[in-house]
Design a protein around this motif. Structure first.
Motif, PDB file in Angstrom:
ATOM      1  N   ILE A 260       0.885  -1.171   0.000  1.00  0.00           N
ATOM      2  CA  ILE A 260       0.000   0.000   0.000  1.00  0.00           C
ATOM      3  C   ILE A 260       0.916   1.212   0.000  1.00  0.00           C
ATOM      4  N   LEU A 261       0.741   2.083  -0.994  1.00  0.00           N
ATOM      5  CA  LEU A 261       1.585   3.270  -1.124  1.00  0.00           C
ATOM      6  C   LEU A 261       0.774   4.519  -0.763  1.00  0.00           C
ATOM      7  N   TRP A 262       1.356   5.392   0.047  1.00  0.00           N
ATOM      8  CA  TRP A 262       0.715   6.670   0.383  1.00  0.00           C
ATOM      9  C   TRP A 262       0.745   7.569  -0.853  1.00  0.00           C
ATOM     10  N   MET A 263      -0.408   8.074  -1.263  1.00  0.00           N
ATOM     11  CA  MET A 263      -0.469   8.963  -2.429  1.00  0.00           C
ATOM     12  C   MET A 263      -0.898  10.370  -2.020  1.00  0.00           C
ATOM     13  N   GLY A 264      -1.581  10.488  -0.887  1.00  0.00           N
ATOM     14  CA  GLY A 264      -2.072  11.766  -0.394  1.00  0.00           C
ATOM     15  C   GLY A 264      -2.702  11.521   0.964  1.00  0.00           C
ATOM     16  N   PRO A 265      -3.116  12.599   1.657  1.00  0.00           N
ATOM     17  CA  PRO A 265      -3.629  12.434   3.024  1.00  0.00           C
ATOM     18  C   PRO A 265      -4.902  11.584   3.109  1.00  0.00           C
ATOM     19  N   ASP A 266      -5.622  11.425   1.989  1.00  0.00           N
ATOM     20  CA  ASP A 266      -6.794  10.538   2.027  1.00  0.00           C
ATOM     21  C   ASP A 266      -6.801   9.601   0.809  1.00  0.00           C
ATOM     22  N   GLU A 267      -5.616   9.297   0.311  1.00  0.00           N
ATOM     23  CA  GLU A 267      -5.536   8.507  -0.922  1.00  0.00           C
ATOM     24  C   GLU A 267      -4.344   7.541  -0.885  1.00  0.00           C
ATOM     25  N   TRP A 268      -4.596   6.310  -1.339  1.00  0.00           N
ATOM     26  CA  TRP A 268      -3.550   5.285  -1.333  1.00  0.00           C
ATOM     27  C   TRP A 268      -3.606   4.483  -2.629  1.00  0.00           C
ATOM     28  N   LEU A 269      -2.472   3.901  -3.008  1.00  0.00           N
ATOM     29  CA  LEU A 269      -2.439   2.973  -4.135  1.00  0.00           C
ATOM     30  C   LEU A 269      -2.165   1.578  -3.577  1.00  0.00           C
ATOM     31  N   ILE A 270      -3.104   0.674  -3.837  1.00  0.00           N
ATOM     32  CA  ILE A 270      -2.939  -0.715  -3.408  1.00  0.00           C
ATOM     33  C   ILE A 270      -2.380  -1.494  -4.596  1.00  0.00           C
ATOM     34  N   VAL A 271      -1.266  -2.187  -4.387  1.00  0.00           N
ATOM     35  CA  VAL A 271      -0.621  -2.923  -5.469  1.00  0.00           C
ATOM     36  C   VAL A 271      -0.484  -4.391  -5.074  1.00  0.00           C
ATOM     37  N   GLY A 272      -0.858  -5.277  -5.977  1.00  0.00           N
ATOM     38  CA  GLY A 272      -0.741  -6.705  -5.700  1.00  0.00           C
ATOM     39  C   GLY A 272      -0.422  -7.469  -6.971  1.00  0.00           C
ATOM     40  N   PRO A 273      -0.181  -8.774  -6.852  1.00  0.00           N
ATOM     41  CA  PRO A 273       0.091  -9.600  -8.038  1.00  0.00           C
ATOM     42  C   PRO A 273      -1.074  -9.538  -9.029  1.00  0.00           C
ATOM     43  N   SER A 274      -0.793  -9.932 -10.271  1.00  0.00           N
ATOM     44  CA  SER A 274      -1.771  -9.715 -11.342  1.00  0.00           C
ATOM     45  C   SER A 274      -3.078 -10.466 -11.113  1.00  0.00           C
ATOM     46  N   ASP A 275      -3.017 -11.609 -10.420  1.00  0.00           N
ATOM     47  CA  ASP A 275      -4.251 -12.377 -10.231  1.00  0.00           C
ATOM     48  C   ASP A 275      -4.974 -11.992  -8.947  1.00  0.00           C
ATOM     49  N   ASP A 276      -4.631 -10.853  -8.379  1.00  0.00           N
ATOM     50  CA  ASP A 276      -5.189 -10.447  -7.092  1.00  0.00           C
ATOM     51  C   ASP A 276      -6.357  -9.469  -7.202  1.00  0.00           C
ATOM     52  N   GLN A 277      -6.725  -9.089  -8.437  1.00  0.00           N
ATOM     53  CA  GLN A 277      -7.734  -8.036  -8.615  1.00  0.00           C
ATOM     54  C   GLN A 277      -9.051  -8.358  -7.911  1.00  0.00           C
ATOM     55  N   ALA A 278      -9.574  -9.550  -8.180  1.00  0.00           N
ATOM     56  CA  ALA A 278     -10.885  -9.905  -7.627  1.00  0.00           C
ATOM     57  C   ALA A 278     -10.823  -9.953  -6.104  1.00  0.00           C
ATOM     58  N   HIS A 279      -9.711 -10.468  -5.572  1.00  0.00           N
ATOM     59  CA  HIS A 279      -9.566 -10.589  -4.121  1.00  0.00           C
ATOM     60  C   HIS A 279      -9.520  -9.223  -3.445  1.00  0.00           C
ATOM     61  N   ILE A 280      -8.705  -8.304  -3.983  1.00  0.00           N
ATOM     62  CA  ILE A 280      -8.611  -6.954  -3.399  1.00  0.00           C
ATOM     63  C   ILE A 280      -9.977  -6.279  -3.439  1.00  0.00           C
ATOM     64  N   ASN A 281     -10.621  -6.382  -4.600  1.00  0.00           N
ATOM     65  CA  ASN A 281     -11.921  -5.751  -4.797  1.00  0.00           C
ATOM     66  C   ASN A 281     -12.948  -6.268  -3.790  1.00  0.00           C
ATOM     67  N   SER A 282     -13.050  -7.582  -3.701  1.00  0.00           N
ATOM     68  CA  SER A 282     -14.116  -8.137  -2.859  1.00  0.00           C
ATOM     69  C   SER A 282     -13.797  -7.991  -1.376  1.00  0.00           C
ATOM     70  N   SER A 283     -12.520  -8.147  -0.988  1.00  0.00           N
ATOM     71  CA  SER A 283     -12.227  -8.094   0.445  1.00  0.00           C
ATOM     72  C   SER A 283     -12.478  -6.700   1.011  1.00  0.00           C
ATOM     73  N   ILE A 284     -12.177  -5.645   0.225  1.00  0.00           N
ATOM     74  CA  ILE A 284     -12.433  -4.292   0.729  1.00  0.00           C
ATOM     75  C   ILE A 284     -13.917  -3.953   0.637  1.00  0.00           C
ATOM     76  N   SER A 285     -14.536  -4.327  -0.476  1.00  0.00           N
ATOM     77  CA  SER A 285     -15.955  -3.992  -0.647  1.00  0.00           C
ATOM     78  C   SER A 285     -16.813  -4.627   0.443  1.00  0.00           C
ATOM     79  N   THR A 286     -16.516  -5.873   0.797  1.00  0.00           N
ATOM     80  CA  THR A 286     -17.335  -6.523   1.823  1.00  0.00           C
ATOM     81  C   THR A 286     -17.004  -5.998   3.214  1.00  0.00           C
ATOM     82  N   ALA A 287     -15.765  -5.493   3.407  1.00  0.00           N
ATOM     83  CA  ALA A 287     -15.384  -4.981   4.729  1.00  0.00           C
ATOM     84  C   ALA A 287     -16.124  -3.688   5.061  1.00  0.00           C
ATOM     85  N   PHE A 288     -16.520  -2.942   4.058  1.00  0.00           N
ATOM     86  CA  PHE A 288     -17.102  -1.611   4.294  1.00  0.00           C
ATOM     87  C   PHE A 288     -18.482  -1.455   3.678  1.00  0.00           C
TER      88      PHE A 288
END
Ligand SMILES: [Zn+2]
Lengths: 209, 111
Positions: free
Chosen positions: A82-110
């Protein structure tokens, strides 16, 4: 659900993998470059002062949200950041096959939280830079103080490299300094060409796979 | 080249920033009641001082955040940066103006 689609690196036409050297073919090269295409990249926005938000991200990604400016966090494998991009903004970076996992894990958490998550995986490609002359090479086109005392492992800045906008991230490498350069796809060919040219005096080893 | 202190990222070179004109311009509170003169004042009229100027900048190529800067337009000296919604550093500005008047005196022999 992330739909399947045709992915193409903005550097595909340079055939970097076909031109790459094999391991230790150029032991004296001062600069090692490699394109790492197709990473999963998401822009996350939210309120860093909201405990539920920061704790939720940590739980969803098993990674703490870097709150201090110009810092990052990395998981145990070293493949997700996770890279800091601004005081309320971040870039999440993961392996190429991680898109669905990142998307769903954050969406369901919030479910009932105010936040934004945007898949920007196609917007940038990654050029990884290492070698004994890596810092010297960057200093030809970058005004950031890259001395380890000012730009320690884990540091991340958005800045210019030879007029092109990049996100520059120094990895937590115990060996020689390794830098990740995230470049917007329309600038990728320009930046790769500039790096090749700037690296000529040091010797260039292209390790793109 | 200016070295501009972003309130989040610290000092960075000027090409990373864009200038956004004078700071603290207030939009009329009652837009429907405002006269043409009041709208013209809000939209077009800006001060252009020689000396300390409060202006907006955006860290375009960095954290992409807007902030305010107190800068001397005659000397380009940067007095301080402060976040949107914060008060300008009045006391620092007053001190700087005091020293500026002293140093602006003509040296001996200059007519
Ligand atoms: Zn900034």
């Amino acid at each position: 659900m992330v739909d399947a689609y045709l992915r193409q690196s903005p550097l595909a036409h340079l055939h970097l993998a076909a031109r790459a050297t094999t391991s230790n073919a150029l032991p004296d090269a001062g600069v090692v470059l490699a394109e790492i295409p197709y990473l999963s990249q998401f822009v996350l926005r939210g309120n860093a002062d909201n405990q539920a938000f920061t704790a939720g991200i940590k739980k969803a990604l098993k990674l703490p949200l870097p709150i201090s400016p110009c810092t990052s966090s990395v998981d145990k494998t070293g493949h997700s950041h996770i890279l800091w991009m601004g005081p309320d903004e971040w870039l999440i970076v993961g392996p190429s096959d991680d898109q669905a996992h990142i998307n769903s894990s954050i969406s369901t958490a919030f479910r009932n939280q105010h936040f934004s998550l945007v898949n920007v995986s196609e917007s940038r490609t990654l050029i990884r830079l290492s070698g004994t002359q890596a810092q010297n090479l960057l200093e030809k086109g970058c005004s950031i103080d890259l001395h380890p005392s000012a730009f320690s492992p884990g540091s991340v800045v958005n800045t210019h490299l030879s007029h092109a906008h990049i996100t520059l991230h120094r990895l937590n490498s115990i060996q020689q300094p390794t830098y990740d350069l995230y470049v917007h796809r329309s600038f990728a060919e320009y930046l790769w060409s500039w790096l090749e040219d700037a690296a000529r005096e040091y010797g260039l080893d292209n390790r793109s796979k | 080249m200016l070295l501009i202190p972003c309130p989040w990222c610290g000092e960075r070179d000027e090409p990373e920033f864009h200038h956004g004109g004078e700071a603290h311009i207030k939009r009329p509170l009652e837009p429907d009641q405002s006269t043409d003169e009041e709208w013209a004042e809000y939209i077009f009229m800006r001060t252009n001082p020689k000396g300390v100027f409060l202006e907006r900048w955006v860290h375009q190529s960095g954290c992409r955040r807007w902030f305010n800067l107190a800068r001397n337009t005659a000397t380009n000296e940067i007095i301080g940066a402060y976040k949107m919604g914060e008060k300008p550093p009045i006391s620092t500005i007053a001190n700087k103006q005091k020293t500026a008047t002293v140093s602006n005196k003509k040296p001996k022999g200059v007519k």
